[in-house]
Design a protein around this motif. Structure first.
Motif, PDB file in Angstrom:
ATOM      1  N   MET A 179       0.855  -1.172   0.000  1.00  0.00           N
ATOM      2  CA  MET A 179       0.000   0.000   0.000  1.00  0.00           C
ATOM      3  C   MET A 179       0.904   1.238   0.000  1.00  0.00           C
ATOM      4  O   MET A 179       1.886   1.299   0.739  1.00  0.00           O
ATOM      5  N   VAL A 180       0.555   2.196  -0.833  1.00  0.00           N
ATOM      6  CA  VAL A 180       1.308   3.448  -0.947  1.00  0.00           C
ATOM      7  C   VAL A 180       0.409   4.584  -0.482  1.00  0.00           C
ATOM      8  O   VAL A 180      -0.691   4.771  -1.022  1.00  0.00           O
ATOM      9  N   THR A 181       0.856   5.321   0.519  1.00  0.00           N
ATOM     10  CA  THR A 181       0.109   6.495   0.974  1.00  0.00           C
ATOM     11  C   THR A 181       0.954   7.740   0.739  1.00  0.00           C
ATOM     12  O   THR A 181       2.183   7.707   0.850  1.00  0.00           O
ATOM     13  N   TYR A 182       0.269   8.827   0.429  1.00  0.00           N
ATOM     14  CA  TYR A 182       0.952  10.088   0.110  1.00  0.00           C
ATOM     15  C   TYR A 182       0.289  11.216   0.877  1.00  0.00           C
ATOM     16  O   TYR A 182      -0.939  11.278   0.988  1.00  0.00           O
ATOM     17  N   GLY A 183       1.121  12.121   1.402  1.00  0.00           N
ATOM     18  CA  GLY A 183       0.605  13.300   2.086  1.00  0.00           C
ATOM     19  C   GLY A 183       1.625  13.819   3.089  1.00  0.00           C
ATOM     20  O   GLY A 183       2.755  13.337   3.152  1.00  0.00           O
ATOM     21  N   PRO A 184       1.230  14.798   3.902  1.00  0.00           N
ATOM     22  CA  PRO A 184       2.103  15.286   4.971  1.00  0.00           C
ATOM     23  C   PRO A 184       1.892  14.464   6.245  1.00  0.00           C
ATOM     24  O   PRO A 184       0.773  14.015   6.518  1.00  0.00           O
ATOM     25  N   TYR A 185       2.947  14.265   7.007  1.00  0.00           N
ATOM     26  CA  TYR A 185       2.867  13.441   8.208  1.00  0.00           C
ATOM     27  C   TYR A 185       3.671  14.046   9.352  1.00  0.00           C
ATOM     28  O   TYR A 185       4.624  14.799   9.126  1.00  0.00           O
ATOM     29  N   ALA A 186       3.290  13.663  10.566  1.00  0.00           N
ATOM     30  CA  ALA A 186       4.141  13.896  11.728  1.00  0.00           C
ATOM     31  C   ALA A 186       5.087  12.707  11.852  1.00  0.00           C
ATOM     32  O   ALA A 186       4.731  11.582  11.477  1.00  0.00           O
ATOM     33  N   ILE A 187       6.292  12.943  12.362  1.00  0.00           N
ATOM     34  CA  ILE A 187       7.271  11.874  12.532  1.00  0.00           C
ATOM     35  C   ILE A 187       7.741  11.845  13.975  1.00  0.00           C
ATOM     36  O   ILE A 187       8.315  12.819  14.464  1.00  0.00           O
ATOM     37  N   HIS A 188       7.429  10.760  14.656  1.00  0.00           N
ATOM     38  CA  HIS A 188       7.808  10.564  16.065  1.00  0.00           C
ATOM     39  C   HIS A 188       7.349  11.750  16.921  1.00  0.00           C
ATOM     40  O   HIS A 188       8.097  12.276  17.740  1.00  0.00           O
ATOM     41  N   GLY A 189       6.113  12.192  16.684  1.00  0.00           N
ATOM     42  CA  GLY A 189       5.528  13.253  17.501  1.00  0.00           C
ATOM     43  C   GLY A 189       5.863  14.662  17.066  1.00  0.00           C
ATOM     44  O   GLY A 189       5.401  15.629  17.696  1.00  0.00           O
ATOM     45  N   GLU A 190       6.623  14.815  16.003  1.00  0.00           N
ATOM     46  CA  GLU A 190       7.047  16.152  15.570  1.00  0.00           C
ATOM     47  C   GLU A 190       6.561  16.441  14.154  1.00  0.00           C
ATOM     48  O   GLU A 190       6.663  15.599  13.257  1.00  0.00           O
ATOM     49  N   ILE A 191       6.029  17.659  13.972  1.00  0.00           N
ATOM     50  CA  ILE A 191       5.615  18.117  12.653  1.00  0.00           C
ATOM     51  C   ILE A 191       6.589  19.190  12.181  1.00  0.00           C
ATOM     52  O   ILE A 191       6.836  20.167  12.879  1.00  0.00           O
ATOM     53  N   THR A 192       7.166  18.982  11.032  1.00  0.00           N
ATOM     54  CA  THR A 192       8.070  19.969  10.425  1.00  0.00           C
ATOM     55  C   THR A 192       7.780  20.034   8.932  1.00  0.00           C
ATOM     56  O   THR A 192       7.267  19.058   8.359  1.00  0.00           O
ATOM     57  N   PRO A 193       8.107  21.159   8.283  1.00  0.00           N
ATOM     58  CA  PRO A 193       8.537  22.446   8.827  1.00  0.00           C
ATOM     59  C   PRO A 193       7.335  23.236   9.354  1.00  0.00           C
ATOM     60  O   PRO A 193       6.239  22.692   9.489  1.00  0.00           O
ATOM     61  N   GLU A 194       7.545  24.535   9.568  1.00  0.00           N
ATOM     62  CA  GLU A 194       6.490  25.374  10.131  1.00  0.00           C
ATOM     63  C   GLU A 194       5.267  25.447   9.229  1.00  0.00           C
ATOM     64  O   GLU A 194       4.144  25.603   9.707  1.00  0.00           O
ATOM     65  N   THR A 195       5.478  25.335   7.918  1.00  0.00           N
ATOM     66  CA  THR A 195       4.325  25.372   7.005  1.00  0.00           C
ATOM     67  C   THR A 195       3.394  24.188   7.246  1.00  0.00           C
ATOM     68  O   THR A 195       2.173  24.304   7.138  1.00  0.00           O
ATOM     69  N   ASN A 196       3.960  23.028   7.593  1.00  0.00           N
ATOM     70  CA  ASN A 196       3.122  21.871   7.917  1.00  0.00           C
ATOM     71  C   ASN A 196       2.445  22.032   9.272  1.00  0.00           C
ATOM     72  O   ASN A 196       1.326  21.556   9.477  1.00  0.00           O
TER      73      ASN A 196
END
Length: 252
Positions: A179-196
């Motif tokens: 399965m392939v998913t695409y989009g913005p994600y948080a990684i290990h509890g952190e969202i980067t950069p500020e635009t995300n």
């Protein structure tokens, strides 16, 4: 786990000029084209990201299944159809089944498919991923798919939709399917950069059940459904492609 990263900055667009047609035939074609153009929805983001997504899929499918393999794929939440038709044209050995749960998107997908003439893209199905697979239209048997694709749904739908997506993938993918998913994600509890970070806040202001999902939480859902987190690719506009692979055996 080793994670692969690839970043795409730009791509080229090819323009194809139409052939001249007799006046009567041209008039009929224009009438049909006009009706199709009314149904076709055009969104800027898919136009920008369809080619970078295709380039990653070309590499991943070749690596996982071999360059000449004929594959069966389901796209969940196809939206306008811009992605699936482009993929159908660029990946002709894949049989693509688009789907969505909104009539306007189903009509748009159909218009794109007819206009493209792609024989490997099927008519779209109305699928609500939150419903059990047994209630979906069409015939979907267990372990019948090589690939499930889901673009930009996870962060703009309630969490139970993501849980249902992974359940469906665990049921429908054949051993070693992906399965392939695409989009913005948080990684290990952190969202980067500020635009995300700002994007996440904007999503939650629209619907408290929306928002960027953490890869750690997605990995838990994968494990519940006999899947593993296989790879991650950096994509334009701070998005990522995540690859989830079905186990070879249920015990894995």
């Amino acid at each position: 786990m080793g994670v692969r990263h690839r970043l795409f900055f730009s791509w080229q667009t090819l323009a194809i000029l139409p052939h001249r047609l007799p006046i009567g035939v041209a008039g009929q074609r224009r009438s049909v084209a006009s009706k199709m153009s009314e149904a076709k929805l055009v969104i800027e983001a898919p136009e920008r990201n369809k080619e970078p997504i295709t380039l990653v899929l070309q590499d991943v499918l070749s690596e996982k299944f071999g360059a000449d393999s004929s594959l069966k794929a389901l796209e969940v939440a196809s939206g306008t159809g811009q992605h699936v038709v482009h993929l159908g044209q660029r990946l002709p050995k894949v049989s693509w089944q688009p789907s969505d749960m909104e009539e306007k998107y189903l009509a748009s997908i159909s218009a794109y498919v007819k206009e493209s003439g792609a024989k490997n893209v099927l008519d779209p199905l109305m699928i609500d991923v939150c419903k059990p697979v047994s209630e979906w239209p069409g015939k979907f048997s267990a372990a019948s798919l090589d690939l499930i694709l889901n673009i930009n749904m996870v962060h703009i739908s309630p969490w139970p939709c993501t849980e249902a997506l992974f359940r469906a993938a665990g049921h429908l993918l054949r051993p070693k399917g992906i399965m392939v998913t695409y989009g913005p994600y948080a990684i290990h509890g952190e969202i980067t950069p500020e635009t995300n970070v700002a994007f996440n806040e904007s999503l939650k202001s629209q619907n408290a059940e929306w928002g960027l999902r953490d890869i750690d939480d997605l990995e838990k859902e994968a494990k519940k459904n006999s899947m593993t987190f296989d790879a991650m690719f950096n994509m334009p506009s701070n998005n990522k492609i995540l690859i989830w692979q079905k186990a070879e055996t249920e015990s894995e």
